[in-house]
Design a protein around this motif. Structure first.
Motif, mmCIF file in Angstrom:
data_model
loop_
_atom_site.group_PDB
_atom_site.id
_atom_site.type_symbol
_atom_site.label_atom_id
_atom_site.label_comp_id
_atom_site.label_asym_id
_atom_site.label_seq_id
_atom_site.Cartn_x
_atom_site.Cartn_y
_atom_site.Cartn_z
ATOM 1 N N VAL A 1 0.834 -1.197 0.000
ATOM 2 C CA VAL A 1 0.000 0.000 0.000
ATOM 3 C C VAL A 1 0.872 1.252 0.000
ATOM 4 O O VAL A 1 0.613 2.215 -0.725
ATOM 5 C CB VAL A 1 -0.960 0.008 1.200
ATOM 6 C CG1 VAL A 1 -1.664 1.363 1.321
ATOM 7 C CG2 VAL A 1 -2.002 -1.097 1.056
ATOM 8 N N GLY A 2 1.931 1.247 0.785
ATOM 9 C CA GLY A 2 2.852 2.379 0.794
ATOM 10 C C GLY A 2 3.542 2.560 -0.537
ATOM 11 O O GLY A 2 3.726 3.689 -1.013
ATOM 12 N N VAL A 3 3.931 1.451 -1.170
ATOM 13 C CA VAL A 3 4.574 1.525 -2.478
ATOM 14 C C VAL A 3 3.641 2.150 -3.495
ATOM 15 O O VAL A 3 4.032 3.039 -4.266
ATOM 16 C CB VAL A 3 5.006 0.114 -2.941
ATOM 17 C CG1 VAL A 3 5.520 0.164 -4.375
ATOM 18 C CG2 VAL A 3 6.074 -0.448 -2.015
ATOM 19 N N VAL A 4 2.383 1.712 -3.512
ATOM 20 C CA VAL A 4 1.404 2.237 -4.471
ATOM 21 C C VAL A 4 1.148 3.718 -4.218
ATOM 22 O O VAL A 4 1.133 4.527 -5.147
ATOM 23 C CB VAL A 4 0.092 1.432 -4.388
ATOM 24 C CG1 VAL A 4 -0.998 2.110 -5.221
ATOM 25 C CG2 VAL A 4 0.311 0.012 -4.877
ATOM 26 N N VAL A 5 0.954 4.086 -2.955
ATOM 27 C CA VAL A 5 0.701 5.494 -2.629
ATOM 28 C C VAL A 5 1.893 6.355 -3.019
ATOM 29 O O VAL A 5 1.729 7.448 -3.577
ATOM 30 C CB VAL A 5 0.388 5.658 -1.123
ATOM 31 C CG1 VAL A 5 0.336 7.139 -0.739
ATOM 32 C CG2 VAL A 5 -0.931 4.980 -0.786
ATOM 33 N N GLY A 6 3.100 5.874 -2.752
ATOM 34 C CA GLY A 6 4.287 6.630 -3.129
ATOM 35 C C GLY A 6 4.377 6.858 -4.619
ATOM 36 O O GLY A 6 4.749 7.938 -5.080
ATOM 37 N N LEU A 7 4.028 5.842 -5.412
ATOM 38 C CA LEU A 7 4.046 5.980 -6.864
ATOM 39 C C LEU A 7 2.958 6.935 -7.356
ATOM 40 O O LEU A 7 3.182 7.723 -8.271
ATOM 41 C CB LEU A 7 3.873 4.605 -7.515
ATOM 42 C CG LEU A 7 5.037 3.629 -7.346
ATOM 43 C CD1 LEU A 7 4.658 2.250 -7.853
ATOM 44 C CD2 LEU A 7 6.271 4.142 -8.093
ATOM 45 N N THR B 1 1.554 9.449 -5.702
ATOM 46 C CA THR B 1 1.774 10.828 -5.271
ATOM 47 C C THR B 1 3.078 11.411 -5.790
ATOM 48 O O THR B 1 3.336 12.600 -5.632
ATOM 49 C CB THR B 1 1.771 10.913 -3.734
ATOM 50 O OG1 THR B 1 2.821 10.066 -3.223
ATOM 51 C CG2 THR B 1 0.439 10.455 -3.163
ATOM 52 N N GLY B 2 3.906 10.574 -6.399
ATOM 53 C CA GLY B 2 5.193 11.054 -6.892
ATOM 54 C C GLY B 2 6.247 11.199 -5.821
ATOM 55 O O GLY B 2 7.324 11.749 -6.073
ATOM 56 N N GLU B 3 5.978 10.709 -4.616
ATOM 57 C CA GLU B 3 6.921 10.837 -3.502
ATOM 58 C C GLU B 3 7.837 9.628 -3.372
ATOM 59 O O GLU B 3 8.703 9.584 -2.488
ATOM 60 C CB GLU B 3 6.149 11.065 -2.197
ATOM 61 C CG GLU B 3 5.411 12.398 -2.201
ATOM 62 C CD GLU B 3 4.435 12.518 -1.048
ATOM 63 O OE1 GLU B 3 4.511 11.683 -0.131
ATOM 64 O OE2 GLU B 3 3.591 13.421 -1.076
ATOM 65 N N GLY B 4 7.640 8.654 -4.234
ATOM 66 C CA GLY B 4 8.516 7.495 -4.220
ATOM 67 C C GLY B 4 8.508 6.769 -2.890
ATOM 68 O O GLY B 4 7.450 6.482 -2.339
ATOM 69 N N ALA B 5 9.693 6.496 -2.370
ATOM 70 C CA ALA B 5 9.830 5.736 -1.125
ATOM 71 C C ALA B 5 10.149 6.631 0.070
ATOM 72 O O ALA B 5 10.634 6.144 1.097
ATOM 73 C CB ALA B 5 10.918 4.674 -1.292
ATOM 74 N N ASN B 6 9.870 7.927 -0.046
ATOM 75 C CA ASN B 6 10.185 8.841 1.064
ATOM 76 C C ASN B 6 9.460 8.472 2.356
ATOM 77 O O ASN B 6 9.955 8.734 3.454
ATOM 78 C CB ASN B 6 9.829 10.278 0.676
ATOM 79 C CG ASN B 6 10.771 10.836 -0.380
ATOM 80 O OD1 ASN B 6 11.875 10.342 -0.567
ATOM 81 N ND2 ASN B 6 10.329 11.853 -1.094
ATOM 82 N N TRP B 7 8.283 7.858 2.228
ATOM 83 C CA TRP B 7 7.512 7.485 3.418
ATOM 84 C C TRP B 7 8.268 6.479 4.295
ATOM 85 O O TRP B 7 8.014 6.389 5.489
ATOM 86 C CB TRP B 7 6.170 6.880 3.001
ATOM 87 C CG TRP B 7 6.291 5.743 2.044
ATOM 88 C CD1 TRP B 7 6.338 5.806 0.691
ATOM 89 C CD2 TRP B 7 6.417 4.350 2.372
ATOM 90 N NE1 TRP B 7 6.470 4.550 0.144
ATOM 91 C CE2 TRP B 7 6.514 3.644 1.149
ATOM 92 C CE3 TRP B 7 6.439 3.638 3.576
ATOM 93 C CZ2 TRP B 7 6.653 2.253 1.100
ATOM 94 C CZ3 TRP B 7 6.570 2.256 3.538
ATOM 95 C CH2 TRP B 7 6.671 1.579 2.299
ATOM 96 N N ARG B 8 9.220 5.773 3.721
ATOM 97 C CA ARG B 8 9.952 4.778 4.503
ATOM 98 C C ARG B 8 10.876 5.431 5.529
ATOM 99 O O ARG B 8 11.350 4.767 6.452
ATOM 100 C CB ARG B 8 10.768 3.871 3.584
ATOM 101 C CG ARG B 8 9.922 3.030 2.639
ATOM 102 C CD ARG B 8 10.719 1.917 1.995
ATOM 103 N NE ARG B 8 11.030 0.851 2.932
ATOM 104 C CZ ARG B 8 12.244 0.549 3.346
ATOM 105 N NH1 ARG B 8 13.300 1.261 2.948
ATOM 106 N NH2 ARG B 8 12.442 -0.449 4.187
ATOM 107 N N GLY B 9 11.103 6.736 5.391
ATOM 108 C CA GLY B 9 11.935 7.434 6.348
ATOM 109 C C GLY B 9 11.186 7.823 7.613
ATOM 110 O O GLY B 9 11.774 8.428 8.512
#
Length: 238
Positions: free
Chosen positions: A145-151, A153-161
């Protein structure tokens, strides 16, 4: 650009296209959650009918006639009709053709073993595959879900931080995993018991009626996160 880089870019593009075509992407595009937005995200009335009607006809015809071939023909005919209508209207055939392929494979399995319940085997493999992918994504720290949302929104994997975001996205991903697991837990015993009627009915009840609330819950949580944090706070800390 090296061959490895080109391969990675191709894979990345494929993943982005898959995310963009997902139902979550279609629902996220709506400013507010409405019945119309939810219906559109699920493919509209036609998309829902294409997903539900073949299985419903298979169940009804088999229950009434106890004839496997008659049930398969009924499901196949309606699948072909949906494809013909889309072709006549020059619309995308992707969903209709995917449905036809699914019907053909399911019918082939049932006819091969002369077991009506084998019409549903493909669905078990599909649910099992999704369940495994979702659980693995959480275990390796990349909840889907995080991967899909990142793609999206254009934020990539920044949420993993951000630990909180990782936990939230991990939790939502586990909710999706629980949905697929519930289908298997409830339906597999019916399959092994050869109870085609109950299996078909529960397959329908645990399809769109179960999928829609999970999709809505995902949208609500993701929207709340986006409103609270905003894109800047989602950026990975230096």
């Amino acid at each position: 650009m090296s061959g490895d880089d080109a391969h990675k870019d191709a894979v990345g593009d494929s993943v982005r296209r898959a995310a963009a075509s997902s139902n979550l992407a279609n629902l996220t595009a709506a400013d507010t959650l409405t019945g119309r937005a939810l219906l559109a995200a699920m493919g509209g009335v036609r998309g829902i009918l294409e997903a539900v009607l073949p299985g419903l006809l298979f169940l009804v015809v088999f229950t009434v006639s106890q004839q496997l071939i008659a049930a398969i023909v009924a499901a196949g005919v309606v699948g072909v009709l949906f494809a013909v209508v889309r072709l006549a209207q020059r619309q995308s055939l992707t969903q209709a053709l995917a449905g036809l392929v699914g019907i053909a494979l399911s019918a082939g399995l049932a006819l091969l073993n002369d077991k009506p319940e084998d019409y549903y085997v493909l669905g078990f493999w599909t649910n099992g595959t999704y369940l495994a992918a979702l659980l693995i994504s959480v275990l390796i720290g990349w909840p889907l879900v995080g991967v899909v949302v990142g793609l999206l929104t254009g934020e990539g994997a920044n949420w993993r931080g951000h630990r909180a975001l990782r936990r939230i996205y991990g939790g939502i991903t586990l909710v999706w995993a629980a949905m697929f697991a519930a289908r298997l837990v409830v339906q597999l015993p019916l399959y092994f018991a050869g109870n085609v009627e109950a299996l078909g009915a529960l397959r329908l009840l645990m399809g769109v009626p179960l999928y829609a609330p999970v999709l809505v819950a995902t949208w609500l949580v993701v929207s709340a996160i986006r409103r609270r944090t905003g894109p800047r706070e989602n950026a990975e800390p230096a």
